[in-house]
Write a protein that holds these residues in place. Structure first.
Motif: not given
Length: 409
Positions: A295, A188, A82-83, A180-182, A396, A47-48
């Motif tokens: 994950t 969070t 992870k997120n 959630s990755s969103h 997700d 994601w990053d």
């Protein structure tokens, strides 16, 4: 052939949790393709924008998970988070390396031992039977998520941790937000704050009035013994309760789908529901086949190391996949087939491996053995009330889950 640290001459795939519509229980197809290719260890873009190494094979997974030169400390620069929410420097004992991690591990191992969890079997059996009784009393239709998949783990954790059953839905929703990755960093943080406030209240209640439960024992031996601070105990309760709830719910829901998709195996588990040895092995095969954590095990190399012929440099991230490594054809014959009599089923990686292997695995085993030996025996005509491909899968999240699952029986 031993590779150097040069980039593998293939396009770097994007990290994904998206499953195939025609096989929602299998890991994302791209991971099987990578596992069966000539380069089963390769970079993946997360994601990053960073590109940690992806490990899909069984033996290499176990090397990464058990070698202390791969750090689980997410606060280290370059760690494959992870997120965005995991950018917080706050850690649980799950994100500590030995020797710092070891006292926590020993404490959990003592109070979540196989013998202690086995002693909970009668209470777990009653919870499962009572939930099935409630479904039957309301007629031949139910939502397996709302009426069974959520309350069963919640009530069981209530016995273990002293968490009221009335709070189970709150825990699931907040834990899913954190997973959630969103989720944004703000989402969070809010979920973590609410869960932490509740766990703090639980700990305060046990400080005022100790009970024969894990939190009380941890206050006495962990906090009182200098292993952890009170704040760490609160954080540990948040992390482990939410993780245990989600994974158990997932195993109930996807275990049911797996059996409905394999009617010969469903018939077998009904016919042999009183065969404790068979049920124990069948449960291990379900863990192998489903492996609900999506994950993977995230690590950071502390020094140059070779894994499966690939040189991984110090400071590079690694993601070792629980689900795909548990379907490695070099370890499991015909790995995409559900076989409740599979002899090597217990060798799966669903609980991880090494010092960070799941502390709650003994509870999970007893819990799922009771569920799998009871639910289908008591509801032998169980069936989905909507097409499987239309179920609202939540792809997700850290733990693969379903939001709604209407059934008839």
């Amino acid at each position: 052939m031993t590779h150097t640290d040069q980039t593998i001459d293939e396009q770097v795939p994007e990290w994904t949790t998206e499953r195939a519509k025609n096989d929602p229980l299998a890991p994302p197809p791209i991971y099987a393709e990578i596992q069966r290719s000539d380069t089963p260890i390769r970079r993946v873009r997360i994601w990053d924008g960073s590109e940690p190494w992806l490990v899909t094979k069984y033996q290499e997974y176990r090397q990464v998970a058990s070698d202390q030169r791969f750090s689980a400390d997410k606060s280290r620069a370059g760690f494959p988070l992870k997120n965005a929410g995991y950018q917080s420097k706050r850690r649980s004992f799950l994100q500590m390396d030995d020797p710092e991690h070891l006292p926590y591990r020993r404490l959990w191992a003592r109070h979540l031992s196989a013998a202690r969890m086995e002693a909970l079997r009668p209470a777990i059996q009653k919870i499962v039977d009572d939930c099935i009784d409630d479904m039957i009393a309301r007629g031949g239709e139910a939502d397996l998520v709302e009426d069974f998949g959520i309350p069963v783990p919640g009530l069981i954790l209530g016995v273990l941790f002293g968490i009221p059953a009335a709070d189970r839905e709150m825990f699931l929703n907040l834990a899913s937000t954190m997973s959630s990755s969103h989720s944004t960093k703000e989402d969070t943080a809010r979920a973590m704050q609410e869960l932490t406030a509740y766990a703090d209240k639980l700990v305060a209640d046990r400080e005022a009035e100790p009970q024969d439960d894990v939190i009380s024992h941890f206050l006495e031996e962990g906090v009182g013994g200098g292993v952890m601070t009170r704040e760490e105990l609160v954080g540990t309760v948040v992390g482990l309760v939410s993780a245990a709830h989600d994974t158990s719910t997932s195993m109930i829901l996807f275990g049911t789908i797996a059996l409905l998709n394999n009617p010969d195996q469903l018939a077998m588990i009904i016919e042999r529901s009183d065969d404790a040895k068979f049920i124990a092995n069948a449960t291990e095969e379900m863990f192998r086949y489903i492996a609900p954590t999506q994950t993977g095990r995230r690590r950071l190399a502390l020094e140059d190391m070779e894994v499966g012929g690939q040189l991984i440099r110090a400071g590079e991230g690694v993601i070792a996949l629980d689900h795909q490594s548990s379907r490695d054809p070099d370890m499991f014959e015909d790995p995409d087939r559900l076989d409740l009599e599979r002899k090597e089923a217990r060798r799966h990686n669903a609980f991880g491996f090494g010092t960070h292997q799941c502390a709650g695995q003994s509870l999970a085993r007893v819990e799922m053995q009771v569920v799998y030996s009871t639910l289908y025996r008591r509801l032998p005509s169980i069936a989905l009330a909507m097409p499987q491909e239309e179920l609202p899968y939540r792809e997700d999240t850290i733990v693969y889950i379903i939001d709604k699952m209407p059934i008839t029986f």
